[in-house]
Design a protein around this motif. Structure first.
Motif, PDB file in Angstrom:
ATOM      1  N   LYS A  61       3.895  16.678  14.944  1.00  8.97           N
ATOM      2  CA  LYS A  61       4.507  16.164  16.177  1.00  8.97           C
ATOM      3  C   LYS A  61       5.917  15.663  15.891  1.00  8.97           C
ATOM      4  CE  LYS A  61       0.888  14.523  19.233  1.00  8.97           C
ATOM      5  NZ  LYS A  61       0.038  13.353  19.435  1.00  8.97           N
TER       6      LYS A  61
ATOM      7  N   LEU B 211      -9.096  20.751  28.090  1.00  8.86           N
ATOM      8  CA  LEU B 211      -9.500  19.760  27.095  1.00  8.86           C
ATOM      9  C   LEU B 211     -11.004  19.877  26.893  1.00  8.86           C
ATOM     10  CD1 LEU B 211      -8.589  17.165  25.476  1.00  8.86           C
ATOM     11  CD2 LEU B 211      -9.459  15.882  27.414  1.00  8.86           C
ATOM     12  N   ILE B 246      -7.317  22.219  23.848  1.00 13.78           N
ATOM     13  CA  ILE B 246      -7.193  21.017  23.023  1.00 13.78           C
ATOM     14  C   ILE B 246      -8.600  20.511  22.715  1.00 13.78           C
ATOM     15  CG2 ILE B 246      -6.199  18.698  22.847  1.00 13.78           C
ATOM     16  CD1 ILE B 246      -4.389  19.419  25.200  1.00 13.78           C
ATOM     17  N   PRO B 248      -9.994  17.484  20.628  1.00 11.87           N
ATOM     18  CA  PRO B 248      -9.941  16.327  19.730  1.00 11.87           C
ATOM     19  C   PRO B 248     -11.362  15.994  19.262  1.00 11.87           C
ATOM     20  CG  PRO B 248      -9.697  15.612  22.006  1.00 11.87           C
ATOM     21  CD  PRO B 248      -9.954  17.087  22.044  1.00 11.87           C
ATOM     22  N   VAL B 294      -8.059  10.059  23.491  1.00 12.72           N
ATOM     23  CA  VAL B 294      -8.370  11.157  24.417  1.00 12.72           C
ATOM     24  C   VAL B 294      -7.871  10.807  25.827  1.00 12.72           C
ATOM     25  CG1 VAL B 294     -10.226  12.523  25.449  1.00 12.72           C
ATOM     26  CG2 VAL B 294     -10.335  11.928  23.049  1.00 12.72           C
ATOM     27  N   THR B 297      -4.280  11.554  25.914  1.00 14.54           N
ATOM     28  CA  THR B 297      -4.056  13.002  26.013  1.00 14.54           C
ATOM     29  C   THR B 297      -4.226  13.470  27.456  1.00 14.54           C
ATOM     30  OG1 THR B 297      -4.972  13.180  23.808  1.00 14.54           O
ATOM     31  CG2 THR B 297      -4.773  15.222  25.049  1.00 14.54           C
ATOM     32  N   ARG B 300      -1.182  12.504  29.457  1.00  8.78           N
ATOM     33  CA  ARG B 300       0.109  13.073  29.028  1.00  8.78           C
ATOM     34  C   ARG B 300       0.130  14.591  29.119  1.00  8.78           C
ATOM     35  NH1 ARG B 300      -0.795   9.180  24.353  1.00  8.78           N
ATOM     36  NH2 ARG B 300      -0.950   7.387  25.727  1.00  8.78           N
ATOM     37  N   GLU B 301      -0.971  15.241  28.724  1.00  9.91           N
ATOM     38  CA  GLU B 301      -0.997  16.712  28.757  1.00  9.91           C
ATOM     39  C   GLU B 301      -1.467  17.228  30.115  1.00  9.91           C
ATOM     40  OE1 GLU B 301      -0.076  18.468  26.047  1.00  9.91           O
ATOM     41  OE2 GLU B 301       0.079  16.774  24.655  1.00  9.91           O
ATOM     42  N   ASN B 306     -11.332  19.384  32.184  1.00  7.30           N
ATOM     43  CA  ASN B 306     -11.899  18.670  31.043  1.00  7.30           C
ATOM     44  C   ASN B 306     -13.366  19.054  30.932  1.00  7.30           C
ATOM     45  OD1 ASN B 306      -9.469  17.269  30.898  1.00  7.30           O
ATOM     46  ND2 ASN B 306     -10.238  15.639  32.222  1.00  7.30           N
TER      47      ASN B 306
ATOM     48  N   LYS C  62       0.651   3.183  24.657  1.00  7.85           N
ATOM     49  CA  LYS C  62       0.814   4.231  23.648  1.00  7.85           C
ATOM     50  C   LYS C  62       0.899   3.629  22.249  1.00  7.85           C
ATOM     51  CE  LYS C  62       3.228   7.484  26.608  1.00  7.85           C
ATOM     52  NZ  LYS C  62       4.546   7.978  26.963  1.00  7.85           N
TER      53      LYS C  62
END
Lengths: 271, 409, 273
Positions: A61, B211, B246, B248, B294, B297, B300-301, B306, C62
């Motif tokens: 990243k 996801l 994705i 995880p 998660v 993610t 953000r993604e 899901n 974050k």
């Protein structure tokens, strides 16, 4: 050959475990306990793979300069700090230059990451020199500072106070707060259930409301609500639980048998 | 001062006189004779046997209770069982049981270094003391023995399980063989299964990732193994559509297996060049840290879909609600009964319990996998029939039938 | 980072510093007061950072999330290494290594067998190489095979045989309420939890509920006709159960929230005692 041996192993060990279930003798128990121990040990080796994956993804990243890449430094520094606390121990009264060593190592990691991410030769050289300097500094501190040492093990387990502090003041608050978020989430999920407009969702909601209000003494007829919710928990709930458990049991048994006999191979990939 | 001495003296005198008054009768001979009569009758008919269906190192002791236990003088409080490797002792305590008991299992350790170790294939001797409220007033039985304990090679108490294993194995073999020969097997529509393919198409149209969460189970959990098969199917379609995936993971071994599964799915789809090792990555082996990551993610993604399949615990609602707020289509499946309600409320499709295993067989798209589903259905039919017969048996008191299902350890 | 974010970060940093200094001053005289005050403030900051996720994803969340991931991954790695590898494996592996890690060596003639999981573990690490990655499937096969066998018999017993035998129950009477004939039954029609009617109705509901629930899980037969109706009753009962489960959990979750709020107001801000 490469494909067949793993499936043969699955069959042999799976069959052995079924066999030993019916054989209470010490010999069968002996091998059973050995196998369970082995699995735990292999799991720890696997953890190294996991840490490597986490490290690689974070570095990647940073290298690609993805959005939020700066937070990957936080992960890496957190990872390094906890590892360092887990493998070092205070030997004297004070910490000496321990924290300087921690800062030097952390800075060295950041410099190495910058080195990987930098594009031009000039900045590469700059970060490279900096990482080398920090590394030399860290090694010198580690050699000449007697206040702390690498590797430790005591009967009580991990005894570096910083390791415990990080667990108590970093991990625990986040963990407990994540768990506490559930209170808000369950409220929002209940709201979602309220909006559902079909028979099945309504049944779910009604049962949920009934059981939720079982401790509420202010409701009219609180005694009957409590009785009704008790009945719900003890009778229909028990029936459905049993039906689900039998179903799940059969699903597990069927899938496990398919795995042992090599019918189900989806988990092993091909290649 | 004088008064003080006088009062103290009177108090002392008073105290002494009352002590003397109390102690006087105890010195009489009649009490000694009474206490001799207090000794309870000994136990009789002591029987020793090796504990069945075990790994050895255990003896079962049974006896007929003392005549004074529940009758006679009725002064028995407990029985103390002693054991020794020689007839003449010395005897060690094996255990203590309350009055009214007539059996004791003397289960020892198999480790010779453990103080509780009982040797196998060695003569053992036992004694039982009948004890009253006063531990000094007790009657010791004669020494009984010898008995030897040993491990067994078959646990007869588990015969019902063995029969079930054989029947289930046979049913599976029959249906898998018939499916291999090409016999069509009907499988009823399951909402979540149909949704998987649609959801992948939707993700492709939207240009957003998918996801896939394998849950908190280890590779040892069968739910996770079922999830691997579904992941294989999803990964293949994702590779065909060239959508992003994705995965995880929480457990490093699950990560390793999932990497194998996804890699071979990309090979099967003819797109090995699109496969990246980081599609399946490790996050951490801490439940809520994993959830935090998660959840991040998801926001953000912004995955279009899901999929949660496997073992889930308290985190199920945190994941599913966040995904729902992010506007993703959500498909879930778990065999953790306590978590199913949260998935039902927050997801679009939920595979309930066994449906997860059925989905895995169905999505595997191999007839032989469906064969075992048929075997499971036959087992369920057997449950219904057995339950009805059992019900009649229980009502009419046919204990011999209900006892068939008693599994003893 | 835009201007607003910078301002917010600066304010939070300032508050953090104030809290740190205030706690350090209040703890003055204690050993390590500066470090302890920092840690306490950090704990409060992280708690608030996670709560801020309820509003929306933000830099504080974050930060907390990434820190948590890194620290917890290392935590479990260290725990696993010291407790499993050093605590349990090394003492059985070799005397020399036991001496190095200062753990007592446990001599046994079967100790050589503990080298096998070490070799299997190293085979697993072969995943990191290109040419020998296939070797990693052997330890995976061992784990999957062993646990599949274990689960096969374990669930056949606990989830199948035990559950089936639990369904065998008297529908007209039981030991505590023997069947006294229709006359007694009808003259005693009450809903008291101990009444015979209640017991009998409960047993019928459980019995039919189990049967309908199982019918819902039939996959290889079309759910039509009587079968379809039974299956529909089955899913109704399942939904009632899931609702009850949902309602049952609510209270427990709210008490967790109370625990966190207590930390913020009692331990950090010291407003309540």
């Amino acid at each position: 050959m490469r494909r067949q041996i793993p499936f043969a192993l699955v069959f042999i060990f799976g069959f052995f475990m079924i066999f030993q279930f019916f054989v209470p003798h010490e010999t069968s128990e002996f091998f059973y306990e050995f196998l369970l121990d082995w699995i735990i040990v292999i799991g720890i080796f696997a953890l190294a793979l996991g840490i490597w994956s986490l490290f690689k993804v974070s570095v990647e990243k940073i290298k690609l300069g993805k959005e939020g890449a700066q937070y990957s430094y936080v992960t890496l520094v957190g990872l390094f700090l906890m590892m360092a606390f887990g493998f070092t121990q205070k030997t004297g009264e004070g910490w000496g230059l321990y924290f300087l060593w921690i800062v030097l190592c952390g800075a060295c990691i950041v410099a190495l990451m910058r080195l990987r991410a930098s594009a031009s030769a000039g900045s590469k050289r700059m970060w490279g020199m900096m990482a080398l300097g920090l590394l030399i500094g860290a090694v010198l501190v580690a050699i000449f500072d007697d206040a702390w040492a690498f590797y430790f093990y005591t009967q009580e387990g991990l005894s570096n106070s910083m390791f415990r502090d990080f667990f108590d003041y970093i991990m625990m608050p986040i963990l407990a707060t994540m768990f506490a978020l559930l209170a808000f989430y369950i409220a929002s999920a209940a709201y979602r259930a309220f909006r559902a407009r079909n028979l099945l969702a309504s049944l779910l909601l009604l049962a949920a409301l009934l059981v939720m209000s079982r401790f509420n003494p202010f409701l009219p007829g609180a005694e009957y609500v409590a009785k009704a919710s008790n009945w719900l928990m003890n009778v229909p709930n028990m029936a459905a639980q049993r039906a689900i458990v039998i179903g799940i049991g059969l699903g597990i048994v069927g899938t496990a048998l398919k795995v042992i006999l090599g019918i189900e191979r989806g988990y092993m990939g091909k290649g | 001062m004088k008064y003080k001495i006088l009062i103290v003296g009177m108090v002392l005198l008073f105290g002494l006189s009352s002590v003397w008054a109390q102690s006087e009768p105890e010195e009489s001979d009649s009490v000694v004779i009474d206490s001799a009569e207090l000794f309870p009758a000994p136990v009789s008919d002591i029987k020793l046997s090796d504990k069945p269906n075990d790994h050895g190192h255990a003896v079962v002791v049974t006896w007929e209770p003392s005549a004074d236990d529940g009758g006679g003088k009725n002064n028995v409080v407990q029985y103390e069982i002693y054991w020794s490797t020689s007839f003449d002792g010395p005897f060690d305590t094996a255990g203590v049981v309350p009055s009214g008991t007539r059996e004791f299992e003397h289960v020892g350790s198999k480790d010779p270094d453990d103080p509780k170790y009982i040797p196998d294939n060695t003569d053992l001797f036992y004694q039982i003391d009948v004890v009253t409220a006063d531990p000094l007033i007790r009657t010791t039985s004669g020494t009984e023995g010898p008995v030897q304990c040993s491990g067994q090679w078959y646990n007869t108490g588990r015969t019902p399980v063995l029969i079930a294993v054989l029947i289930f194995g046979l049913l599976t073999a029959v249906f898998v063989t018939s499916a291999r020969k090409g016999r069509k097997l009907y499988v009823r529509p399951i909402g979540g299964i149909e949704a998987v393919d649609d959801a992948i198409g939707r993700a492709t149209e939207m240009g957003r990732p998918i996801l896939y969460v394998l849950g908190l189970g280890s590779a040892a959990d069968v739910a996770t193994i079922a999830s691997f098969t579904i992941l294989g199917r999803v990964a293949k379609r994702v590779a065909e559509y060239q959508t992003e995936l994705i995965v995880p993971t929480y457990d490093p071994i699950v990560m390793s297996v999932a990497q194998e599964v996804v890699k071979s799915a990309y090979y099967d789809a003819g797109r090995p060049e699109d496969y990246k090792e980081d599609i399946v990555h490790f996050v951490t082996q801490s439940q809520f840290a994993y959830v935090a990551a998660v959840n991040g993610t998801m926001l953000r993604e912004l995955p279009a879909t899901n999929v949660y399949m496997g073992k889930f615990f308290a985190e199920s609602l945190l994941l599913a609600e966040t995904g729902s707020l992010a506007g993703s289509i959500q498909i879930s499946g778990t065999d953790e009964i306590a978590q199913i309600p949260f998935f039902i409320v927050a997801c679009d499709y939920t595979l309930i319990g066994e449906e997860l295993y059925a989905a895995s067989a169905y999505l595997g798209r191999e007839p032989k996998l469906l064969g075992s589903l048929k075997a499971q259905d036959w087992a369920k039919a057997a449950v219904v029939i057995l339950a009805i017969i059992g019900l009649i048996a229980a009502n009419l008191g046919w204990d011999s039938f209900t006892n068939l299902f008693q599994v003893v350890d | 980072m835009n201007r607003t974010t910078l301002i917010v970060v600066a304010i939070v940093a300032a508050l953090f510093a104030v809290s740190w200094i205030a706690h350090a001053v209040s703890m003055s005289g204690q050993k390590d007061n500066v470090v302890d005050a920092f840690m306490l403030t950090m704990a409060a900051f992280l708690t608030l950072a996670i709560f801020s996720f309820l509003y929306r994803d933000n830099p504080f969340y974050k930060f907390a999330e990434h820190l948590f991931v890194g620290v917890s991954a290392a935590f479990w790695m260290c725990q696993g290494f010291w407790s499993t590898i050093v605590g349990n494996l090394i003492p059985r592996l070799s005397e020399g290594l036991s001496g190095f890690f200062q753990v007592p060596y446990q001599a046994s003639s079967w100790n050589f067998a503990y080298w096998i999981p070490v070799i299997l573990g190293l085979m697993l690490l072969m995943r990191l190489t290109k040419d020998y990655g296939w070797l990693s499937r052997w330890p995976l096969a061992l784990i999957v095979g062993t646990t599949a066998g274990l689960n096969f018999v374990r669930y056949l017993r606990s989830d199948f045989i035990v559950q089936v035998s639990a369904t065998f129950m008297p529908l007209l009477s039981n030991e505590s309420h023997p069947w006294e004939g229709f006359g007694a039954f009808l003259s005693n029609l009450n809903l008291a939890a101990t009444g015979q009617l209640v017991t009998i109705v409960a047993n019928w509901v459980i019995f039919l509920g189990v049967i309908c629930g199982i019918i819902y899980f039939f996959f290889s037969k079309e759910h039509t006709g009587i079968f379809g109706r039974a299956s529909r009753v089955g899913i109704w009962i399942l939904m009632i159960t899931f609702g009850a489960g949902f309602g049952y959990t609510v209270m427990g979750r709210i008490s967790l929230l109370v625990g966190r709020i207590t930390f913020l107001f009692k331990d950090w801000l010291q407003i309540i005692s």
